[in-house]
Write a protein that holds these residues in place. Structure first.
Motif, short mmCIF file in Angstrom:
data_model
loop_
_atom_site.label_atom_id
_atom_site.label_comp_id
_atom_site.label_asym_id
_atom_site.label_seq_id
_atom_site.Cartn_x
_atom_site.Cartn_y
_atom_site.Cartn_z
N ARG A 188 50.16 39.76 45.76
CA ARG A 188 48.87 40.22 46.27
C ARG A 188 47.77 39.84 45.29
O ARG A 188 47.81 40.23 44.12
CB ARG A 188 48.88 41.72 46.47
N SER A 199 45.21 42.93 43.97
CA SER A 199 45.67 44.06 43.17
C SER A 199 45.94 43.74 41.71
O SER A 199 45.85 44.63 40.87
CB SER A 199 46.92 44.68 43.81
N GLU A 200 46.28 42.49 41.39
CA GLU A 200 46.61 42.19 40.00
C GLU A 200 46.54 40.68 39.72
O GLU A 200 46.60 39.87 40.62
CB GLU A 200 48.00 42.71 39.64
N ARG A 241 42.95 38.15 39.23
CA ARG A 241 42.86 39.02 40.40
C ARG A 241 41.59 38.74 41.19
O ARG A 241 40.51 38.57 40.63
CB ARG A 241 42.88 40.46 39.91
#
Length: 110
Positions: A21, A24-25, A67
């Motif tokens: 994802r 998210s990071e 991110r």
């Protein structure tokens, strides 16, 4: 997914990116001494160089995918040009890195 004997296909690389994802990071793409390709979460506040120091089996690494920049996730995995260039880059750099000591840093795609 392994780079030895051309065992990594662009489709497999795309699947690896689709599993992560972007929002998210941050992530770091790297190859271990056995030729396995990893796309790991980069812990918040950790720089790539620190991650490298903590990963002694690392032989190749790319600059971190920060991110929210769109470099990982399903959208990135669907970008065939990106995935194909990344696959070519990993394959070419692995040919050199697997027989030479140290970590090979890749900052440009083929």
């Amino acid at each position: 997914m392994n780079l030895n004997n051309n065992a990594l296909s662009p489709d497999e690389l795309a699947q690896l990116f689709a599993q992560r994802r972007d929002k998210s990071e941050s992530h770091i793409l790297w190859v271990c001494e056995a030729g396995e390709v990893h796309l790991d979460r980069l812990p918040a506040g950790m720089e790539e160089t620190e991650f490298e120091k903590r990963t002694p089996a690392m032989r190749v690494r790319l600059k971190a995918y920060r991110r929210g920049k769109g470099y990982v996730g399903k959208k990135a995995a669907a970008d065939r040009e990106f995935i194909d260039r990344l696959h070519q880059t990993l394959t070419e750099h692995w040919r050199v890195a697997r027989s030479n000591p140290g970590v090979h840093y890749v900052d440009k795609y083929c």
